[in-house]
Motif scaffolding. Structure first.
Motif, PDB file in Angstrom:
ATOM      1  N   LEU A  43       0.839  -1.203   0.000  1.00 59.54           N
ATOM      2  CA  LEU A  43       0.000   0.000   0.000  1.00 59.54           C
ATOM      3  C   LEU A  43       0.872   1.250   0.000  1.00 59.54           C
ATOM      4  N   SER A  44       1.925   1.241   0.817  1.00 58.84           N
ATOM      5  CA  SER A  44       2.836   2.394   0.879  1.00 58.84           C
ATOM      6  C   SER A  44       3.482   2.636  -0.479  1.00 58.84           C
ATOM      7  N   ASP A  45       3.930   1.552  -1.137  1.00 57.20           N
ATOM      8  CA  ASP A  45       4.555   1.690  -2.456  1.00 57.20           C
ATOM      9  C   ASP A  45       3.581   2.279  -3.468  1.00 57.20           C
ATOM     10  N   LEU A  46       2.344   1.796  -3.456  1.00 55.59           N
ATOM     11  CA  LEU A  46       1.355   2.263  -4.435  1.00 55.59           C
ATOM     12  C   LEU A  46       0.917   3.703  -4.168  1.00 55.59           C
ATOM     13  N   LEU A  47       0.784   4.053  -2.899  1.00 58.56           N
ATOM     14  CA  LEU A  47       0.310   5.395  -2.550  1.00 58.56           C
ATOM     15  C   LEU A  47       1.430   6.431  -2.565  1.00 58.56           C
ATOM     16  N   GLY A  48       2.666   5.983  -2.374  1.00 59.20           N
ATOM     17  CA  GLY A  48       3.780   6.918  -2.368  1.00 59.20           C
ATOM     18  C   GLY A  48       4.017   7.576  -1.016  1.00 59.20           C
ATOM     19  N   TRP A  49       3.361   7.086   0.028  1.00 58.53           N
ATOM     20  CA  TRP A  49       3.594   7.553   1.398  1.00 58.53           C
ATOM     21  C   TRP A  49       3.412   6.379   2.336  1.00 58.53           C
ATOM     22  N   LEU A  50       4.030   6.506   3.516  1.00 60.81           N
ATOM     23  CA  LEU A  50       4.062   5.401   4.462  1.00 60.81           C
ATOM     24  C   LEU A  50       2.681   5.141   5.056  1.00 60.81           C
ATOM     25  N   VAL A  51       2.212   3.917   4.886  1.00 58.32           N
ATOM     26  CA  VAL A  51       0.953   3.479   5.485  1.00 58.32           C
ATOM     27  C   VAL A  51       1.310   2.624   6.696  1.00 58.32           C
ATOM     28  N   SER A  52       0.840   3.019   7.860  1.00 58.40           N
ATOM     29  CA  SER A  52       1.135   2.236   9.067  1.00 58.40           C
ATOM     30  C   SER A  52       0.231   1.007   9.113  1.00 58.40           C
ATOM     31  N   ALA A  53       0.649   0.025   9.903  1.00 56.74           N
ATOM     32  CA  ALA A  53      -0.174  -1.175  10.066  1.00 56.74           C
ATOM     33  C   ALA A  53      -1.533  -0.803  10.664  1.00 56.74           C
ATOM     34  N   LYS A  54      -1.537   0.167  11.586  1.00 53.24           N
ATOM     35  CA  LYS A  54      -2.815   0.575  12.185  1.00 53.24           C
ATOM     36  C   LYS A  54      -3.734   1.202  11.150  1.00 53.24           C
ATOM     37  N   GLU A  55      -3.188   2.066  10.297  1.00 54.17           N
ATOM     38  CA  GLU A  55      -4.020   2.676   9.245  1.00 54.17           C
ATOM     39  C   GLU A  55      -4.572   1.590   8.319  1.00 54.17           C
ATOM     40  N   ARG A  56      -3.707   0.651   7.961  1.00 51.01           N
ATOM     41  CA  ARG A  56      -4.149  -0.452   7.104  1.00 51.01           C
ATOM     42  C   ARG A  56      -5.254  -1.246   7.796  1.00 51.01           C
ATOM     43  N   ASP A  57      -5.056  -1.558   9.084  1.00 50.58           N
ATOM     44  CA  ASP A  57      -6.052  -2.339   9.821  1.00 50.58           C
ATOM     45  C   ASP A  57      -7.389  -1.606   9.908  1.00 50.58           C
ATOM     46  N   ASP A  58      -7.336  -0.300  10.170  1.00 47.98           N
ATOM     47  CA  ASP A  58      -8.573   0.485  10.266  1.00 47.98           C
ATOM     48  C   ASP A  58      -9.329   0.481   8.943  1.00 47.98           C
ATOM     49  N   ALA A  59      -8.602   0.689   7.847  1.00 42.39           N
ATOM     50  CA  ALA A  59      -9.242   0.700   6.527  1.00 42.39           C
ATOM     51  C   ALA A  59      -9.752  -0.692   6.170  1.00 42.39           C
ATOM     52  N   TRP A  60      -8.955  -1.698   6.448  1.00 39.12           N
ATOM     53  CA  TRP A  60      -9.313  -3.088   6.120  1.00 39.12           C
ATOM     54  C   TRP A  60     -10.550  -3.523   6.899  1.00 39.12           C
ATOM     55  N   ALA A  61     -10.669  -3.101   8.155  1.00 43.73           N
ATOM     56  CA  ALA A  61     -11.825  -3.469   8.974  1.00 43.73           C
ATOM     57  C   ALA A  61     -13.123  -2.943   8.366  1.00 43.73           C
ATOM     58  N   GLU A  62     -13.040  -1.825   7.646  1.00 38.84           N
ATOM     59  CA  GLU A  62     -14.234  -1.238   7.043  1.00 38.84           C
ATOM     60  C   GLU A  62     -14.655  -1.956   5.770  1.00 38.84           C
ATOM     61  N   ILE A  63     -13.704  -2.609   5.077  1.00 35.44           N
ATOM     62  CA  ILE A  63     -14.070  -3.233   3.803  1.00 35.44           C
ATOM     63  C   ILE A  63     -13.954  -4.745   3.799  1.00 35.44           C
ATOM     64  N   GLU A  64     -13.280  -5.331   4.777  1.00 39.20           N
ATOM     65  CA  GLU A  64     -13.068  -6.775   4.764  1.00 39.20           C
ATOM     66  C   GLU A  64     -14.358  -7.584   4.656  1.00 39.20           C
ATOM     67  N   PRO A  65     -15.413  -7.306   5.450  1.00 38.11           N
ATOM     68  CA  PRO A  65     -16.627  -8.124   5.331  1.00 38.11           C
ATOM     69  C   PRO A  65     -17.230  -8.091   3.928  1.00 38.11           C
ATOM     70  N   ALA A  66     -17.160  -6.946   3.278  1.00 41.00           N
ATOM     71  CA  ALA A  66     -17.718  -6.833   1.929  1.00 41.00           C
ATOM     72  C   ALA A  66     -16.867  -7.582   0.911  1.00 41.00           C
ATOM     73  N   SER A  67     -15.547  -7.634   1.142  1.00 37.32           N
ATOM     74  CA  SER A  67     -14.676  -8.280   0.172  1.00 37.32           C
ATOM     75  C   SER A  67     -14.579  -9.777   0.402  1.00 37.32           C
ATOM     76  N   ASN A  68     -15.068 -10.251   1.552  1.00 33.75           N
ATOM     77  CA  ASN A  68     -14.966 -11.670   1.858  1.00 33.75           C
ATOM     78  C   ASN A  68     -16.245 -12.142   2.543  1.00 33.75           C
ATOM     79  N   PRO A  69     -17.343 -12.231   1.791  1.00 33.48           N
ATOM     80  CA  PRO A  69     -18.621 -12.581   2.408  1.00 33.48           C
ATOM     81  C   PRO A  69     -18.615 -13.965   3.051  1.00 33.48           C
ATOM     82  N   SER A  70     -17.796 -14.894   2.570  1.00 33.27           N
ATOM     83  CA  SER A  70     -17.781 -16.226   3.160  1.00 33.27           C
ATOM     84  C   SER A  70     -17.315 -16.188   4.607  1.00 33.27           C
TER      85      SER A  70
END
Length: 76
Positions: A43-70
């Motif tokens: 994510l950091s490489d693609l965005l061009g700025w450092l993404v912390s694990a916490k930022e990733r976790d917060d964002a992932w928590a918002e979309i994970e259920p939708a991306s993995n309904p099983s």
């Protein structure tokens, strides 16, 4: 990577991270951690700025259920 500076607002950062996560191939082991989360380094490489694990976790928590309904069904 983008040449844009990182957003200053946490909401804008999370929105950018979420959009980038949705572009990843989560079936590619290079794009995910052993725990199955999107890799913050990718994510950091693609965005061009450092993404912390916490930022990733917060964002992932918002979309994970939708991306993995099983996974949602298993918890019921």
């Amino acid at each position: 990577a983008s040449d844009l500076p990182p957003p200053n607002e946490p909401e804008a950062r999370r929105a950018a991270i979420k959009a980038t996560i949705q572009q990843l191939d989560l079936s590619d082991p290079a794009h995910v951690t052993e725990a199955g989360k999107p890799a913050a380094t990718v994510l950091s490489d693609l965005l061009g700025w450092l993404v912390s694990a916490k930022e990733r976790d917060d964002a992932w928590a918002e979309i994970e259920p939708a991306s993995n309904p099983s996974r949602v069904r298993k918890q019921e």
